[in-house]
Scaffold this active site. Structure first.
Site, PDB file in Angstrom:
ATOM      1  N   ASP A 274     -52.103  16.911  18.799  1.00  0.00           N
ATOM      2  CA  ASP A 274     -50.685  16.627  18.619  1.00  0.00           C
ATOM      3  C   ASP A 274     -50.308  16.686  17.142  1.00  0.00           C
ATOM      4  O   ASP A 274     -50.475  15.717  16.406  1.00  0.00           O
ATOM      5  CB  ASP A 274     -50.372  15.230  19.187  1.00  0.00           C
ATOM      6  N   LYS A 281     -45.802  15.962  12.090  1.00  0.00           N
ATOM      7  CA  LYS A 281     -46.321  14.693  11.573  1.00  0.00           C
ATOM      8  C   LYS A 281     -46.721  14.842  10.108  1.00  0.00           C
ATOM      9  O   LYS A 281     -47.043  15.947   9.669  1.00  0.00           O
ATOM     10  CB  LYS A 281     -47.584  14.298  12.368  1.00  0.00           C
ATOM     11  N   ASP A 292     -55.507  12.499  21.097  1.00  0.00           N
ATOM     12  CA  ASP A 292     -54.324  12.342  21.944  1.00  0.00           C
ATOM     13  C   ASP A 292     -54.580  12.744  23.407  1.00  0.00           C
ATOM     14  O   ASP A 292     -53.675  12.726  24.224  1.00  0.00           O
ATOM     15  CB  ASP A 292     -53.165  13.149  21.345  1.00  0.00           C
ATOM     16  N   GLU A 353     -43.843  14.012  22.811  1.00  0.00           N
ATOM     17  CA  GLU A 353     -44.204  15.032  23.794  1.00  0.00           C
ATOM     18  C   GLU A 353     -44.991  14.466  24.966  1.00  0.00           C
ATOM     19  O   GLU A 353     -45.009  15.051  26.042  1.00  0.00           O
ATOM     20  CB  GLU A 353     -45.012  16.153  23.116  1.00  0.00           C
ATOM     21  N   ARG A 355     -44.530  11.874  26.857  1.00  0.00           N
ATOM     22  CA  ARG A 355     -43.698  11.531  28.011  1.00  0.00           C
ATOM     23  C   ARG A 355     -43.198  12.786  28.730  1.00  0.00           C
ATOM     24  O   ARG A 355     -42.918  12.764  29.921  1.00  0.00           O
ATOM     25  CB  ARG A 355     -42.549  10.620  27.559  1.00  0.00           C
TER      26      ARG A 355
END
Ligand code: BES
Ligand code: MN
Ligand code: ZN
Length: 504
Positions: A274, A281, A292, A353, A355
């Site tokens: 991620d 990020k 992740d 992302e 969810r």
């Protein structure tokens, strides 16, 4: 490494090492006392010299005691006798494992498992001792070069002692459960620790297929991108668009119960890296976003445990697997995507992302199974780390009986969760002027609004969500590594479920 349960005398062990407890204020446990007597007071005199007070976690290795067959005697501090609770038991066993690891002992017999822990039986003690010990012994060096000095453990056999011969069957049961769970934990740790360039969605899918090949009761099916498109998984696919790795939708079905038994369904976030996508990020610690996929790893591992223990229940594991990277084809802030449920989502932050991939998995589960309960595991929010730190996973549920069972399972096995509210009051934070829902709810209550987002897709099911962002790995430094959580919690929950519903 092999583990055993036995009932014997501490002074009569022919082993490389015997492990006995010392309580605070230099008070020997029964098995330490027995060695002290047999060796004409060696332990007492060592304690008189001030080398071992019995503080929790303290260790001292003694060699070549007179009249004792064992080569070594390891004294382990257990703290105050009347405070010897679950936590102290785990700490003492962890300290013993750490000290043992540093020696050349090939076999050892531990008498720490004899010590009384209030309200806990031999089965619990053996299982816990095994879990803490194997947690200490775990290593991940398969990515190190051939020239790296292997930190191998010399120990080959570790025996846990129970006080009475009549405790042996319970001890054996604890050993069996503990072994299966610790192997599941190690499996989840390995998957977590593997870097993102190796552990891709395809790799996770291959691991699931492997699991199916190893276990005749596990059926594995992998949905490819085209099938996900056909099913209308627009939210999931919007996340994988920015990646060159194809997404995989992993389905594992374990049938240990009757055909008509409703399954427990586990859903795990399998985001193998991620970067945040276009809402990228910051660089610091971004490497840790290889973790992740720990929710997905714990789902594979939980199925392995259930199959190894041959539990008489039905369990389904589902893992939506994808990467989240910035790219010309990636989701952009403001994009609106349509989920499998038909609910449209405004992607205000491409870094939320998890969810997006989970909502389609949850809808898939609702349409294809008639679950007894659904439990999802996800490294979902940094906000959960802020709220609970590394000690507890965040728990959310629309069914209080399910929440209670999960909390109890976590307490029992020492992999705890803590409940946070799923109140409707928070749903307003997810409103969008352009779509049915926004994928973020602002800075406040971030773990809760993430859970509330998922709840929009699970209203028809008995469902719980575990936010494992703080508990799934240890962050930073040389200590960095996957914890294998919440595999123990899930395993205990499923064991309890089997004890209630199983049909043999
Ligand atoms: N995988 C992260 C959550 C995460 C972040 C776990 C840090 C552990 C440590 C997740 O996909 C994410 O990026 N969440 C965002 C959500 C936000 C944009 C609403 C977060 O927590 O910052
Ligand atoms: Mn993210
Ligand atoms: Zn994520």
């Amino acid at each position: 490494m092999e583990y055993f349960v036995k009932s014997g005398h501490s002074s009569k062990q022919r082993a490389a090492c015997v492990i006995v407890g010392i309580f605070s204020r230099r008070k020997p446990s029964a098995s330490a006392n027995e060695i002290d007597t047999a060796s004409a007071g060696v332990i007492s005199s060592v304690m008189r010299r001030g080398d071992m007070d019995g503080d929790i976690g303290q260790t001292l290795m003694l060699h070549a005691l007179p009249n004792i067959f064992a080569d070594r005697v390891l004294l382990v501090g257990c703290g105050r006798e009347r405070d010897f609770d679950e936590t102290a038991f785990r700490k003492a066993n962890a300290a013993a494992a750490r000290a043992l690891q540093a020696t050349g002992s090939i076999d050892a017999v531990s008498f720490l498992t004899e010590i009384e822990v209030k309200g806990r039986d031999p089965q619990w003690k053996i299982k816990q001792a095994l879990l803490t010990t194997t947690d200490r012994f775990y290593r991940f060096d398969r990515c190190k070069g051939d020239s790296a000095v292997p930190k191998t453990i010399k120990l080959e056999r570790l025996t846990f002692n129970v006080e009475r011969r009549s405790d042996l069957p319970a001890g054996e049961a604890g050993l069996r459960e503990g072994l299966a769970i610790s192997q599941g934990v190690a499996f989840a740790k390995d998957l977590g620790n593997l870097p993102g360039n190796i552990c891709t969605p395809t790799y996770l899918a291959d691991q699931a297929r492997e699991l199916g090949r190893r276990n005749s009761k596990v059926r594995v099916k992998i949905l490819e991108q085209a099938e996900m498109e056909k099913l209308g998984m627009g939210a999931l696919l919007s996340v994988s668009k920015g990646s060159r790795q194809p997404p995989k939708f992993i389905i594992m079905e374990y049938q240990g119960g009757k055909k008509e038994d409703k399954p427990v369904v586990l859903v795990g976030k399998g985001l193998t890296f991620d970067a945040g996508g276009i809402s990228i990020k910051p660089a610091a610690k971004m490497d840790e976003m290889k973790y992740d996929m720990c929710g997905g790893a714990s789902t594979l591992a939980a199925l392995q445990v259930v199959a190894d223990l041959d539990l008489p229940i039905n369990v389904v594991g589902v893992v939506p697997a994808s990467e989240n990277l910035p790219d010309g084809a990636a989701n952009k802030p403001g994009d609106i995507v349509k989920s499998m449920a038909g609910i449209t989502i405004e992607v205000l932050n491409t870094d939320a992302e998890g969810r997006l991939i989970l909502c389609d998995a949850l809808t898939y589960v609702e349409r294809n199974y008639d679950p007894e309960v659904v439990i999802d595991m996800a490294t979902l929010t940094g906000a959960c780390v802020v709220a609970l730190g590394p000690h507890a996973s965040g728990l959310f549920s629309n069914t209080s009986a399910l929440a209670r069972k999960l909390l109890a399972a976590g307490d029992e096995i020492g992999d705890r969760a803590w409940e946070l509210p799923l109140w409707e009051d928070y749903q307003d934070m997810l409103r969008s002027p352009f779509a049915d829902v926004a994928n973020v709810g602002g800075r406040d209550a971030g773990a809760i609004t993430a859970a509330c987002f998922l709840h929009r897709f699970t209203r028809k099911m008995r469902w719980a969500h575990l936010d494992i962002a703080g508990s799934a790995w240890i962050s930073g430094g040389m200590n960095k590594g996957s914890t294998g959580r919440p595999v123990p919690l899930l395993a205990q929950f499923l064991l309890n479920h089997a004890a209630r519903h199983g049909n043999d």
